[in-house]
Design a protein around this motif. Sequence first.
Motif, PDB file in Angstrom:
ATOM      1  N   THR A   5       0.999  -1.118  -0.063  1.00 51.46           N
ATOM      2  CA  THR A   5       0.059   0.004  -0.200  1.00 51.46           C
ATOM      3  C   THR A   5       1.005   1.159   0.024  1.00 51.46           C
ATOM      4  O   THR A   5       1.690   1.409   0.930  1.00 51.46           O
ATOM      5  CB  THR A   5      -0.812  -0.080   1.069  1.00 51.46           C
ATOM      6  N   PRO A   6       0.751   2.059  -0.995  1.00 51.42           N
ATOM      7  CA  PRO A   6       1.501   3.399  -0.824  1.00 51.42           C
ATOM      8  C   PRO A   6       1.169   4.346   0.201  1.00 51.42           C
ATOM      9  O   PRO A   6       0.108   4.201   0.800  1.00 51.42           O
ATOM     10  CB  PRO A   6       1.020   4.197  -2.269  1.00 51.42           C
ATOM     11  N   PRO A   7       2.253   4.878   0.896  1.00 49.47           N
ATOM     12  CA  PRO A   7       1.978   5.456   2.124  1.00 49.47           C
ATOM     13  C   PRO A   7       1.068   6.661   1.774  1.00 49.47           C
ATOM     14  O   PRO A   7       0.795   7.318   0.710  1.00 49.47           O
ATOM     15  CB  PRO A   7       3.406   6.425   2.090  1.00 49.47           C
ATOM     16  N   HIS A   8       0.264   7.057   2.707  1.00 52.34           N
ATOM     17  CA  HIS A   8      -0.596   8.085   2.849  1.00 52.34           C
ATOM     18  C   HIS A   8       0.026   9.578   3.103  1.00 52.34           C
ATOM     19  O   HIS A   8       0.773   9.644   4.132  1.00 52.34           O
ATOM     20  CB  HIS A   8      -1.522   8.043   4.018  1.00 52.34           C
ATOM     21  N   ILE A   9      -0.098  10.363   2.076  1.00 57.94           N
ATOM     22  CA  ILE A   9       0.390  11.884   2.115  1.00 57.94           C
ATOM     23  C   ILE A   9      -0.653  12.669   2.918  1.00 57.94           C
ATOM     24  O   ILE A   9      -1.624  12.894   2.617  1.00 57.94           O
ATOM     25  CB  ILE A   9       0.698  12.283   0.961  1.00 57.94           C
ATOM     26  N   LEU A  42       5.810  11.429  10.116  1.00 54.54           N
ATOM     27  CA  LEU A  42       6.611  11.174   9.224  1.00 54.54           C
ATOM     28  C   LEU A  42       6.523   9.821   8.844  1.00 54.54           C
ATOM     29  O   LEU A  42       6.524   9.699   7.617  1.00 54.54           O
ATOM     30  CB  LEU A  42       7.977  11.277   9.977  1.00 54.54           C
ATOM     31  N   ASP A  43       6.047   8.778   9.584  1.00 58.83           N
ATOM     32  CA  ASP A  43       5.481   7.617   8.888  1.00 58.83           C
ATOM     33  C   ASP A  43       4.485   7.565   8.155  1.00 58.83           C
ATOM     34  O   ASP A  43       4.364   6.807   7.288  1.00 58.83           O
ATOM     35  CB  ASP A  43       5.437   6.481  10.130  1.00 58.83           C
ATOM     36  N   GLU A  44       3.555   8.337   8.385  1.00 60.83           N
ATOM     37  CA  GLU A  44       2.404   8.685   7.545  1.00 60.83           C
ATOM     38  C   GLU A  44       2.830   9.383   6.119  1.00 60.83           C
ATOM     39  O   GLU A  44       1.894   9.204   5.231  1.00 60.83           O
ATOM     40  CB  GLU A  44       1.329   9.334   8.123  1.00 60.83           C
ATOM     41  N   GLY A  45       3.910   9.763   5.705  1.00 63.22           N
ATOM     42  CA  GLY A  45       4.143  10.405   4.803  1.00 63.22           C
ATOM     43  C   GLY A  45       4.481  11.633   4.602  1.00 63.22           C
ATOM     44  O   GLY A  45       4.498  12.271   3.368  1.00 63.22           O
ATOM     45  N   ALA A  46       4.391  12.448   5.576  1.00 65.77           N
ATOM     46  CA  ALA A  46       4.546  13.806   5.576  1.00 65.77           C
ATOM     47  C   ALA A  46       6.016  14.167   5.305  1.00 65.77           C
ATOM     48  O   ALA A  46       6.961  13.461   5.717  1.00 65.77           O
ATOM     49  CB  ALA A  46       4.031  14.521   7.056  1.00 65.77           C
ATOM     50  N   ALA A  47       6.240  15.402   4.551  1.00 65.55           N
ATOM     51  CA  ALA A  47       7.465  15.697   4.170  1.00 65.55           C
ATOM     52  C   ALA A  47       8.207  16.097   5.398  1.00 65.55           C
ATOM     53  O   ALA A  47       7.668  16.873   6.257  1.00 65.55           O
ATOM     54  CB  ALA A  47       7.382  16.775   3.126  1.00 65.55           C
ATOM     55  N   VAL A  96      13.944   8.607   7.020  1.00 61.92           N
ATOM     56  CA  VAL A  96      13.513   9.369   5.802  1.00 61.92           C
ATOM     57  C   VAL A  96      14.216  10.892   5.485  1.00 61.92           C
ATOM     58  O   VAL A  96      14.168  11.165   4.473  1.00 61.92           O
ATOM     59  CB  VAL A  96      11.942   9.633   5.793  1.00 61.92           C
TER      60      VAL A  96
END
Length: 364
Positions: A5-9, A42-47, A96
């Motif tokens: 599953t692609p990360p949620h941004i 961060l784990d959820e995809g935040a920059a 990351v």
Amino acid sequence: MSTSTPPHIPHARDVQRAADQLWHAVTGGDEYAATEVVLRILDEGAAPESVLLDVIAPVQGRVGEEWAANRISVAQEHAATAINERAVAAVSVHPVVRTTATRGRIAVACVDGEWHALPARLLAEVLKLRGWQVDYFGAQVPTAHLIAHLHNARTDAVALSSSIATRLPTAHAAITACQAVGVPVLVGGAAFGPGGRYAVLLGADAWAANARAAADRLAQSPLPRPQPDHQQFDDLPHLADQEYTLVTRNSVTLVRTVFSVLEDAFPTMRSYSSDQRERTAEDLAHMVEFLATALYLDDEELFTGFLTWTAQILEARDVSARSLPPALKLLARELQDFPRAVRILKAATCALTTAPSTVAGTTA
């Protein structure tokens, strides 16, 4: 084909939610919860840059606002800042955010005497994310030590941070010293005034309103290297009258003299406790320090802004600001042979006594 599953941004609302959660963690003194907030998003995809500048930085700004409004104590403000620093550290070591330096080398430091290091730390981390090699020196960096580093490193630019305007004379010396060894200087922080007005006056090569703007400016094009014989002090011809030098040199005596007669001009002070009298002496010392800085810059708005801010801070703490106009009048009397100082003091008195607050009308 991958079935992962692609990360949620995270959307803006997710970032705001994280900021709210971080606020509750830092004001609750819970550093573990604070680091969990930033690591989770961060784990959820935040920059990572967004976590630093859209989550942690606004929370730190709110800490300052709450202190000014007297809704948190000095101790709580310090604790919250320390926890935010831990949150930045947690972001900086997350897998990351690991980047390879592909650009030049930047030295990031706070001006000597400047203890508010978090803005500079945020900039250092953002520059690392954008591929710069960063030498981060933290709070209160003596100019001589900074210059020693520049002599031993191939530094493309220095980023200087200062939040307190009274550090501007020191900032000027640091800017000029860096430029004298051929290294350009970008400055930032509240000390440099609205729109960076004092950055221009003090000869900085660039100014940025925040860490993101600073990183953008450094990425845009290299700052031009100044000539080795670059000097900037001649651009402040008003210093020739020696008012700044004399007020600075005699500041302790000036504070002591005004304090000794202030209760005659402001009788309420006679009932002050020893603690209140000590706070009053500290306020006078700050007034003289800001007056000296205004003389250095030849800018009465700096001093007037400080006095109106001081009045607001006092009123927020249920302390009468009515002692300020008498104190200004006594300072003007002591400095009657200093025309620029008298002009600045009179402008501040006018601003206080015409303001729609409890200070108005107290000098009669």
